[in-house]
Design a protein around this motif. Structure first.
Motif, PDB file in Angstrom:
ATOM      1  N   LEU A  74      -1.862   9.227   2.215  1.00 29.70           N
ATOM      2  CA  LEU A  74      -2.182   7.943   2.832  1.00 29.70           C
ATOM      3  C   LEU A  74      -1.910   8.064   4.336  1.00 29.70           C
ATOM      4  N   THR A  75      -2.909   7.757   5.158  1.00 26.30           N
ATOM      5  CA  THR A  75      -2.744   7.850   6.613  1.00 26.30           C
ATOM      6  C   THR A  75      -2.898   6.461   7.235  1.00 26.30           C
ATOM      7  N   LYS A  76      -2.650   6.407   8.541  1.00 24.54           N
ATOM      8  CA  LYS A  76      -2.794   5.146   9.264  1.00 24.54           C
ATOM      9  C   LYS A  76      -4.227   4.615   9.151  1.00 24.54           C
ATOM     10  N   GLU A  90       1.483   9.878   5.361  1.00 27.83           N
ATOM     11  CA  GLU A  90       1.665  10.598   6.628  1.00 27.83           C
ATOM     12  C   GLU A  90       1.267   9.719   7.791  1.00 27.83           C
ATOM     13  N   VAL A 136      -4.653   2.808   5.894  1.00 28.90           N
ATOM     14  CA  VAL A 136      -3.980   1.517   5.895  1.00 28.90           C
ATOM     15  C   VAL A 136      -4.831   0.498   6.658  1.00 28.90           C
ATOM     16  N   PHE A 184       4.513  -0.115  12.876  1.00 28.81           N
ATOM     17  CA  PHE A 184       5.326   1.099  13.015  1.00 28.81           C
ATOM     18  C   PHE A 184       6.069   1.121  14.349  1.00 28.81           C
ATOM     19  N   VAL A 190      -1.340  -2.652  12.458  1.00 32.50           N
ATOM     20  CA  VAL A 190      -0.722  -1.473  11.829  1.00 32.50           C
ATOM     21  C   VAL A 190       0.102  -0.692  12.855  1.00 32.50           C
ATOM     22  N   GLN A 238       0.832  -1.212   0.000  1.00 32.94           N
ATOM     23  CA  GLN A 238       0.000   0.000   0.000  1.00 32.94           C
ATOM     24  C   GLN A 238       0.856   1.246   0.000  1.00 32.94           C
ATOM     25  N   ARG A 274       1.364  11.243  -1.133  1.00 34.18           N
ATOM     26  CA  ARG A 274       2.265  11.179   0.005  1.00 34.18           C
ATOM     27  C   ARG A 274       1.730  10.263   1.109  1.00 34.18           C
TER      28      ARG A 274
END
Lengths: 96, 97
Positions: free
Chosen positions: B3-5, A44, B8, B31, B27, A32, A42
C-alpha cells in the motif's frame, strides 16, 4: 497528540476541506492501513516509514498467576520501520 | 504488493468524492502532522491503530562488521510503534490464511 488533536491540526492548516471531511479522511486512512496489514499487505510511505508483519512462532506460554502452561499458536504482529526523513528529523530536533 | 501513498489518495477520492488535489493534500498533511508532533518530542496516539513513541538511546560501542573496527554509535532519538489492541487482533487473524 491524539487522533482528535491530529484532526484539529489538519483542519486548521488547510482550507479546501471541512472539519467533517478531514475527520472522515483520517478515519478512512487508518482503516485502509489496518485493512492492508490484516490481509498481509505491507505499507510503504516514502519519508515516513513502512509497516510490515513479523511472524511469531507457536510457543508454550504460562499463566503468570496459576503457573499453568498454555499453548499459543503462531501469529503475526505489525512492525514499523521509520523512513529516513522521519528518522533524521526526529533525531536532529532532539539535538543529536 | 504494498500500500503506497498513491493508493491511499486514490481510495480517498473514490470513497469521499475528494478531487485529486484535496485527497493528496489531506494524505500528505496526515503524515506530516505526525512527523511534526514526533519532531516536537510529542508521542502520537491513534486509538484503534497504535502509538508512535520516542526513545532516547545512549551512545553505545559499535563495530564495523567488515573491518571489525570499533566505532561508537552516537546517542540518538528513535521512533517506535506500538500497535493497538484492535490492530493486533485484526493482523493476528492473518496467521490463519
Amino acid at each position: 497528540m491524539t487522533k482528535s488533536d491530529l484532526i484539529d491540526a489538519m483542519a486548521d492548516k488547510q482550507s479546501l476541506l471541512s472539519y467533517r471531511d478531514v475527520e472522515l479522511a483520517v478515519k478512512l486512512i487508518l482503516d485502509q492501513m489496518s485493512n492492508s496489514l490484516s490481509t498481509g499487505e505491507r505499507i510503504e510511505i516514502r519519508g515516513f516509514g513502512s509497516f510490515t508483519l513479523h511472524h511469531r512462532a507457536p510457543r508454550i506460554g504460562r499463566n503468570p498467576k496459576s503457573g499453568e502452561s498454555v499453548s499459543l499458536g503462531e501469529k503475526y504482529v505489525p512492525h514499523f520501520k521509520p523512513g529516513k526523513e522521519l528518522r533524521d528529523r526526529v533525531n536532529t530536533a532532539a539535538g543529536n | 504488493m504494498a500500500l503506497t501513498k498513491a493508493d491511499v489518495i486514490e481510495q480517498l477520492s473514490a470513497a469521499l468524492g475528494f478531487n485529486k488535489r484535496e485527497a493528496k493534500e489531506v494524505v500528505e498533511m496526515f503524515f506530516e502532522q505526525i512527523r511534526e508532533s514526533l519532531e516536537r518530542g510529542e508521542q502520537v496516539k491513534l486509538s484503534g491503530f497504535g502509538n508512535f513513541e520516542l526513545r532516547d538511546k545512549a551512545e553505545r560501542p559499535g563495530r564495523n562488521p567488515k573491518t571489525k573496527e570499533e566505532i561508537p554509535i552516537s546517542a540518538r532519538r528513535v521512533v517506535t510503534f506500538r500497535p493497538g489492541q484492535k490492530l493486533k487482533e485484526k493482523v493476528d487473524q492473518h496467521a490463519g490464511s
